[in-house]
Write a protein that holds these residues in place. Structure first.
Motif, PDB file in Angstrom:
ATOM      1  N   CYS A  11       0.848  -1.188   0.000  1.00  0.00           N
ATOM      2  CA  CYS A  11       0.000   0.000   0.000  1.00  0.00           C
ATOM      3  C   CYS A  11       0.886   1.242   0.000  1.00  0.00           C
ATOM      4  O   CYS A  11       1.888   1.294   0.724  1.00  0.00           O
ATOM      5  CB  CYS A  11      -0.922   0.009   1.219  1.00  0.00           C
ATOM      6  SG  CYS A  11      -2.111  -1.347   1.248  1.00  0.00           S
ATOM      7  N   LEU A  12       0.515   2.222  -0.800  1.00  0.00           N
ATOM      8  CA  LEU A  12       1.308   3.437  -0.946  1.00  0.00           C
ATOM      9  C   LEU A  12       0.541   4.641  -0.416  1.00  0.00           C
ATOM     10  O   LEU A  12      -0.683   4.699  -0.501  1.00  0.00           O
ATOM     11  CB  LEU A  12       1.666   3.681  -2.414  1.00  0.00           C
ATOM     12  CG  LEU A  12       2.428   2.568  -3.149  1.00  0.00           C
ATOM     13  CD1 LEU A  12       2.588   2.933  -4.616  1.00  0.00           C
ATOM     14  CD2 LEU A  12       3.793   2.343  -2.513  1.00  0.00           C
ATOM     15  N   THR A  13       1.272   5.587   0.124  1.00  0.00           N
ATOM     16  CA  THR A  13       0.731   6.903   0.458  1.00  0.00           C
ATOM     17  C   THR A  13       1.672   7.945  -0.124  1.00  0.00           C
ATOM     18  O   THR A  13       2.892   7.756  -0.110  1.00  0.00           O
ATOM     19  CB  THR A  13       0.629   7.115   1.985  1.00  0.00           C
ATOM     20  OG1 THR A  13       1.927   6.936   2.577  1.00  0.00           O
ATOM     21  CG2 THR A  13      -0.340   6.133   2.601  1.00  0.00           C
ATOM     22  N   THR A  14       1.121   9.011  -0.635  1.00  0.00           N
ATOM     23  CA  THR A  14       1.942  10.063  -1.234  1.00  0.00           C
ATOM     24  C   THR A  14       1.327  11.421  -0.955  1.00  0.00           C
ATOM     25  O   THR A  14       0.112  11.546  -0.740  1.00  0.00           O
ATOM     26  CB  THR A  14       2.073   9.853  -2.757  1.00  0.00           C
ATOM     27  OG1 THR A  14       2.939  10.850  -3.299  1.00  0.00           O
ATOM     28  CG2 THR A  14       0.730   9.949  -3.447  1.00  0.00           C
ATOM     29  N   LEU A  65       6.906   9.572  -1.196  1.00  0.00           N
ATOM     30  CA  LEU A  65       6.177   8.317  -1.429  1.00  0.00           C
ATOM     31  C   LEU A  65       6.571   7.322  -0.346  1.00  0.00           C
ATOM     32  O   LEU A  65       7.756   7.048  -0.145  1.00  0.00           O
ATOM     33  CB  LEU A  65       6.510   7.755  -2.816  1.00  0.00           C
ATOM     34  CG  LEU A  65       5.712   6.527  -3.257  1.00  0.00           C
ATOM     35  CD1 LEU A  65       4.243   6.878  -3.420  1.00  0.00           C
ATOM     36  CD2 LEU A  65       6.266   5.977  -4.571  1.00  0.00           C
ATOM     37  N   VAL A 109       5.456   8.923  -9.511  1.00  0.00           N
ATOM     38  CA  VAL A 109       5.213   7.699  -8.737  1.00  0.00           C
ATOM     39  C   VAL A 109       5.549   6.472  -9.571  1.00  0.00           C
ATOM     40  O   VAL A 109       6.167   5.509  -9.083  1.00  0.00           O
ATOM     41  CB  VAL A 109       3.750   7.653  -8.257  1.00  0.00           C
ATOM     42  CG1 VAL A 109       3.448   6.317  -7.578  1.00  0.00           C
ATOM     43  CG2 VAL A 109       3.457   8.805  -7.304  1.00  0.00           C
ATOM     44  N   VAL A 166       0.796  -3.400  -6.269  1.00  0.00           N
ATOM     45  CA  VAL A 166       0.256  -2.278  -5.500  1.00  0.00           C
ATOM     46  C   VAL A 166      -1.208  -2.557  -5.181  1.00  0.00           C
ATOM     47  O   VAL A 166      -2.004  -2.843  -6.081  1.00  0.00           O
ATOM     48  CB  VAL A 166       0.390  -0.961  -6.290  1.00  0.00           C
ATOM     49  CG1 VAL A 166      -0.184   0.200  -5.481  1.00  0.00           C
ATOM     50  CG2 VAL A 166       1.858  -0.694  -6.625  1.00  0.00           C
ATOM     51  N   THR A 205      -3.327  -0.439  -2.730  1.00  0.00           N
ATOM     52  CA  THR A 205      -4.050   0.829  -2.675  1.00  0.00           C
ATOM     53  C   THR A 205      -3.049   1.987  -2.700  1.00  0.00           C
ATOM     54  O   THR A 205      -1.870   1.821  -2.362  1.00  0.00           O
ATOM     55  CB  THR A 205      -4.907   0.954  -1.400  1.00  0.00           C
ATOM     56  OG1 THR A 205      -4.042   0.882  -0.247  1.00  0.00           O
ATOM     57  CG2 THR A 205      -5.958  -0.136  -1.335  1.00  0.00           C
ATOM     58  N   ILE A 206      -3.548   3.147  -3.088  1.00  0.00           N
ATOM     59  CA  ILE A 206      -2.769   4.393  -3.034  1.00  0.00           C
ATOM     60  C   ILE A 206      -3.609   5.415  -2.268  1.00  0.00           C
ATOM     61  O   ILE A 206      -4.685   5.797  -2.721  1.00  0.00           O
ATOM     62  CB  ILE A 206      -2.436   4.916  -4.434  1.00  0.00           C
ATOM     63  CG1 ILE A 206      -1.638   3.874  -5.221  1.00  0.00           C
ATOM     64  CG2 ILE A 206      -1.648   6.227  -4.344  1.00  0.00           C
ATOM     65  CD1 ILE A 206      -1.322   4.309  -6.636  1.00  0.00           C
ATOM     66  N   VAL A 246      -4.074   9.098  -9.742  1.00  0.00           N
ATOM     67  CA  VAL A 246      -4.464   7.703  -9.478  1.00  0.00           C
ATOM     68  C   VAL A 246      -5.025   7.058 -10.734  1.00  0.00           C
ATOM     69  O   VAL A 246      -4.780   5.879 -11.002  1.00  0.00           O
ATOM     70  CB  VAL A 246      -5.479   7.647  -8.319  1.00  0.00           C
ATOM     71  CG1 VAL A 246      -5.994   6.232  -8.126  1.00  0.00           C
ATOM     72  CG2 VAL A 246      -4.841   8.151  -7.024  1.00  0.00           C
ATOM     73  N   HIS A 288      -7.875   3.600  -5.436  1.00  0.00           N
ATOM     74  CA  HIS A 288      -7.884   4.954  -4.875  1.00  0.00           C
ATOM     75  C   HIS A 288      -8.475   4.938  -3.468  1.00  0.00           C
ATOM     76  O   HIS A 288      -9.647   4.610  -3.280  1.00  0.00           O
ATOM     77  CB  HIS A 288      -8.682   5.885  -5.786  1.00  0.00           C
ATOM     78  CG  HIS A 288      -8.580   7.322  -5.397  1.00  0.00           C
ATOM     79  ND1 HIS A 288      -9.294   8.316  -6.031  1.00  0.00           N
ATOM     80  CD2 HIS A 288      -7.852   7.958  -4.439  1.00  0.00           C
ATOM     81  CE1 HIS A 288      -9.005   9.480  -5.492  1.00  0.00           C
ATOM     82  NE2 HIS A 288      -8.144   9.286  -4.518  1.00  0.00           N
TER      83      HIS A 288
END
Length: 510
Positions: free
Chosen positions: A195-198, A212, A245, A257, A259-260, A272, A293
């Motif tokens: 899972c990614l957060t940016t 990121l 990204v 991946v 979720t972002i 996204v 998303h």
């Protein structure tokens, strides 16, 4: 030459040279100071001699290495450095016999509890530990050249050769490269989804940055959070963010991946969407990226609270102005503390000024200030300029807070406390939060419904305004990411029955 008087002539013989230069050299030679005994302890390990060229040299008694030792040109620093690293110097010889090292358990130093391990001197291991300390404690590279640190190391471990700031810089960069290779290996070999957060922002120099962060669970079911990129981007447009990204994911070899998570800016919707198409082409997406998303819940809560603050904004501004006045000088603050003592207010809180763009700091300011309402009233009597200076402010409506303002602030602080604690819970990075998000959303909905039906006019208006913002993001079940519900279903404490009950209660009965 004859002597008068008829006597025999006697020649006069002088005992000095006829050349004055020769005579001065003889005097200087006779007065030459004797050679002093070497005072440095380092000479216990070296033998002095003169080579064929007439140069004064020193030979190590252990490894036979030679050094210049002319006292007029050379000091003893090189000799000390060599003896500290000479492999044939007896104290430096590795006998392969380790030492015992006792480490007491933290908090139990006095009862003899601890662990007994073996230890031996390792220059490289200490350098690696020093580089890690600089990174973890965010120390400047010049820290290793500070006098206090060098004194500490000379006492704790005299054999350790302290590197320079340039060397420790290279060690830190090498440490980064080694850890990067390990993490890339984990991403490549692991079958776990990531899972990614940016987020993006602009500096004071108008430079755009993006960070990121990757969140994943390893094979031992431990949650990890790793910042895998921090870079400049050309703009805050969605396509630029998406390409940045994508580039980072390709560099790390990440294609699984899940979720972002991003905030609610429209550019993030475009970013996204761009990444969804790319990840689908890689063939590793879940349900064709339908639930890729994930909107940041903390950001939505921030928007909801900011709308509520607008209803009582004038009261908040008046309290902020009062706090700013009291903290404006040490004399005012001293007088205010005297007022607190006279009013016998028992509170460990202290006045703090907020950042007007961050509601959580506004909550902390209001929560602390409302306890000192009586102290502010006494301060108004003691300081003749308190009311007049606030009333003459440049902003319309700003004056010293009255009883109604304090009531509004007290209600607002009570309401904000729930959102403050909620934000802390959903912002945790050391524990999994996906299975609790639905609970938190439901709690917000119930809280706003309860406060909107309050008899207090201001409080009801504030809650209804916040409910409108809440419904914009969470009011329609079709617009929400279904993974929020799936995580609750997979939690054995809740299962499907709880989700059905909560959905009916919020979206049908509510």
């Amino acid at each position: 030459m004859s002597q008068q008087g008829g006597g025999a002539s006697t020649p006069y013989v002088s005992d000095q040279s006829s050349n004055p230069r020769d005579s001065s050299e003889m005097i200087a030679t006779s007065r030459k100071r004797k050679n002093m005994k070497a005072r440095s302890d380092v000479w216990e390990h070296y033998t002095k001699f003169v080579n064929e060229e007439g140069e004064q040299k020193a030979r190590c008694r252990y490894c036979e290495k030679e050094f210049h030792s002319d006292p007029r040109r050379n000091g003893t620093s090189a000799l000390k450095t060599h003896i500290a690293s000479c492999k044939k110097f007896p104290p430096n010889i590795n006998t392969k016999q380790t030492q015992l090292n006792y480490q007491p358990i933290k908090g139990q130093e006095g009862d003899g509890s601890g662990t007994l391990t073996t230890w031996k001197f390792d220059q490289e291991a200490i350098r690696n530990a020093l580089a890690r300390m600089v990174i973890v404690d965010e120390l400047p590279f010049k820290f290793v050249e500070n006098e206090g640190f060098r004194d500490l190391m000379s006492t704790a471990c005299p054999r350790f050769r302290i590197p320079s700031r340039s060397t420790i810089t290279r060690d830190c960069f090498k440490f980064f490269l080694d850890e990067r290779l390990k993490l890339k290996k984990i991403f490549k070999q692991s079958s776990q989804m990531i899972c990614l957060t940016t987020d993006t922002w602009s500096s004071l120099q108008r430079i755009n940055y993006m960070v990121l962060t990757a969140h994943y669970i390893d094979n031992d079911w431990k949650l990890h959070k790793k910042i895998i990129n921090f870079c400049q981007i050309s703009s805050h447009k969605g396509e630029a963010i998406g390409k940045a990204v994508e580039k980072c994911l390709l560099e790390w070899g990440i294609d699984k991946v899940f979720t972002i998570t991003v905030d609610n800016a429209s550019s993030n919707d475009v970013a996204v969407g761009y990444l969804r198409r790319r990840i689908n082409n890689w063939g590793s997406s879940v349900l064709q990226g339908k639930y890729l998303h994930m909107r940041c819940i903390a950001h939505i809560i921030n928007l909801v609270v900011c709308d509520g603050l607008k209803e009582v904004g004038i009261s908040v501004d008046r309290v902020r102005a009062a706090v700013k006045y009291v903290r404006g000088s040490p004399a005012r603050l001293k007088l205010f503390k005297e007022c607190v003592e006279v009013e016998r207010i028992q509170s460990k809180s202290s006045l703090c000024l907020d950042v007007s763009t961050r509601w959580n700091s506004t909550y902390l300011m209001l929560n602390a200030a409302e306890k000192f309402e009586k102290a502010f009233e006494r301060f108004d009597d003691q300081d003749p300029f308190f009311g007049s200076e606030l009333d003459s402010g440049d902003v319309d409506g700003i004056r010293k807070p009255d009883h109604e303002d304090w009531e509004n602030v007290r209600r607002m602080a009570t309401l904000l406390q729930n959102f403050y604690e909620l934000t802390i819970r959903v912002s945790g990075s050391l524990y999994v939060t996906s299975n609790t998000l639905f609970h938190e959303i439901s709690e917000v909905e119930c809280l706003l419904k309860q406060w909107s039906e309050s008899d207090a006019y201001k409080l009801g208006m504030m809650a209804r305004r916040m409910k409108e913002k809440y419904d914009k993001y969470w009011g329609d079940i079709e617009k929400m990411n279904k993974l929020i519900y799936i995580a609750v279903v997979l939690d054995p404490r809740n299962k499907m029955d709880f989700v059905k009950f909560a959905l009916i209660d919020i979206y049908i009965w509510g």
